[in-house]
Design a protein around this motif. Structure first.
Motif, PDB file in Angstrom:
ATOM      1  N   PRO A 156      -6.061   6.293  -6.378  1.00  0.00           N
ATOM      2  CA  PRO A 156      -4.744   5.730  -6.044  1.00  0.00           C
ATOM      3  C   PRO A 156      -4.838   4.764  -4.859  1.00  0.00           C
ATOM      4  CG  PRO A 156      -4.648   8.131  -6.189  1.00  0.00           C
ATOM      5  CD  PRO A 156      -6.088   7.752  -6.259  1.00  0.00           C
ATOM      6  N   ASP A 157      -3.884   3.827  -4.815  1.00  0.00           N
ATOM      7  CA  ASP A 157      -3.776   2.935  -3.658  1.00  0.00           C
ATOM      8  C   ASP A 157      -3.507   3.757  -2.416  1.00  0.00           C
ATOM      9  OD1 ASP A 157      -4.203   0.472  -4.824  1.00  0.00           O
ATOM     10  OD2 ASP A 157      -2.090   0.121  -5.265  1.00  0.00           O
ATOM     11  N   GLY A 158      -3.941   3.256  -1.309  1.00  0.00           N
ATOM     12  CA  GLY A 158      -3.693   3.927  -0.043  1.00  0.00           C
ATOM     13  C   GLY A 158      -4.860   3.717   0.886  1.00  0.00           C
ATOM     14  N   PRO A 159      -4.602   3.830   2.165  1.00  0.00           N
ATOM     15  CA  PRO A 159      -5.675   3.602   3.127  1.00  0.00           C
ATOM     16  C   PRO A 159      -6.786   4.650   2.993  1.00  0.00           C
ATOM     17  CG  PRO A 159      -3.654   4.307   4.241  1.00  0.00           C
ATOM     18  CD  PRO A 159      -3.333   4.153   2.792  1.00  0.00           C
TER      19      PRO A 159
ATOM     20  N   SER B  42     -12.985   2.389  -6.677  1.00  0.00           N
ATOM     21  CA  SER B  42     -12.029   1.391  -6.193  1.00  0.00           C
ATOM     22  C   SER B  42     -10.618   1.834  -6.557  1.00  0.00           C
ATOM     23  CB  SER B  42     -12.314   0.021  -6.811  1.00  0.00           C
ATOM     24  OG  SER B  42     -11.864  -0.018  -8.154  1.00  0.00           O
ATOM     25  N   ASN B  43      -9.656   1.074  -6.065  1.00  0.00           N
ATOM     26  CA  ASN B  43      -8.273   1.383  -6.441  1.00  0.00           C
ATOM     27  C   ASN B  43      -7.798   0.458  -7.553  1.00  0.00           C
ATOM     28  OD1 ASN B  43      -7.812  -0.912  -4.956  1.00  0.00           O
ATOM     29  ND2 ASN B  43      -6.911   0.161  -3.226  1.00  0.00           N
ATOM     30  N   GLY B  44      -8.720  -0.073  -8.322  1.00  0.00           N
ATOM     31  CA  GLY B  44      -8.376  -0.849  -9.509  1.00  0.00           C
ATOM     32  C   GLY B  44      -8.872  -2.270  -9.439  1.00  0.00           C
TER      33      GLY B  44
ATOM     34  N   ASP C  78     -14.321  -1.962  -3.750  1.00  0.00           N
ATOM     35  CA  ASP C  78     -13.229  -2.934  -3.647  1.00  0.00           C
ATOM     36  C   ASP C  78     -13.668  -4.280  -3.086  1.00  0.00           C
ATOM     37  OD1 ASP C  78     -11.041  -1.605  -4.835  1.00  0.00           O
ATOM     38  OD2 ASP C  78     -10.811  -0.373  -3.050  1.00  0.00           O
TER      39      ASP C  78
ATOM     40  N   TYR D 277     -11.320   5.063 -10.556  1.00  0.00           N
ATOM     41  CA  TYR D 277     -10.134   4.418  -9.991  1.00  0.00           C
ATOM     42  C   TYR D 277      -9.328   5.465  -9.233  1.00  0.00           C
ATOM     43  CZ  TYR D 277     -11.510   0.773 -13.231  1.00  0.00           C
ATOM     44  OH  TYR D 277     -12.229  -0.178 -13.902  1.00  0.00           O
TER      45      TYR D 277
END
Length: 150
Positions: free
Chosen positions: A49-52, A31-33, A8, A47
């Motif tokens: 998922p989003d998140g800490p 990365s998350n995208g 990222d 890829y």
């Protein structure tokens, strides 16, 4: 052998891909995208998922003794060093059993200092061409010294 890149905020993605390709080593950008896919057959975009810390956890769950991990995240580095992987910062500095705990403690201290003085200004030095060169040399050395996964 796999090179895992905590991608990222990684400033040396192109350098990592070039060195891994020269060594004919598979490289995973996690990365998350938002990363552009590579046409290189040795490169895989993962890829998550989003998140800490989701990308960090993904890497930490998979990295092992024959692998190289590229990250600036000290907690992730500590987990990967513990798993036996070689771990490099974007500047080429190696995280090792001998230095990673000290770096975790320094990170925690700096977090506390920043929290105590919210008006504190400034940051680290700019990322330079010499940092990129040191990184390329360090990754090349890490790939030459990594044990074979066969």
């Amino acid at each position: 052998m796999v090179v895992y890149v905590d991608a990222d905020a990684c400033p040396v993605k192109a350098e990592a891909e070039a060195v891994a390709t020269r060594h004919k080593t598979r490289i995973l950008f996690v990365s998350n995208g938002g990363l552009r896919p590579s046409q290189n057959p040795l490169v895989e975009m993962i890829y998550v998922p989003d998140g800490p810390d989701v990308a960090d956890m993904w890497i930490a769950d998979r990295a092992g003794p024959s692998d190289v991990v590229i990250t600036g995240d000290i907690p992730l580095a500590a987990k990967c060093v513990e798993a036996g992987a070689q771990v490099l910062r974007h500047t080429g500095e190696r995280f090792t059993q001998a230095n990673v705990r000290e770096q975790l403690a320094m990170r925690d201290l700096m977090t506390d200092l920043r929290a105590a003085d919210p008006f504190r200004q400034g940051g680290g030095k700019a990322f330079s061409k010499s940092d990129r060169a040191r990184f390329r040399e360090a990754l090349d050395l890490a790939l030459r010294r990594a044990p074979s996964s066969t």
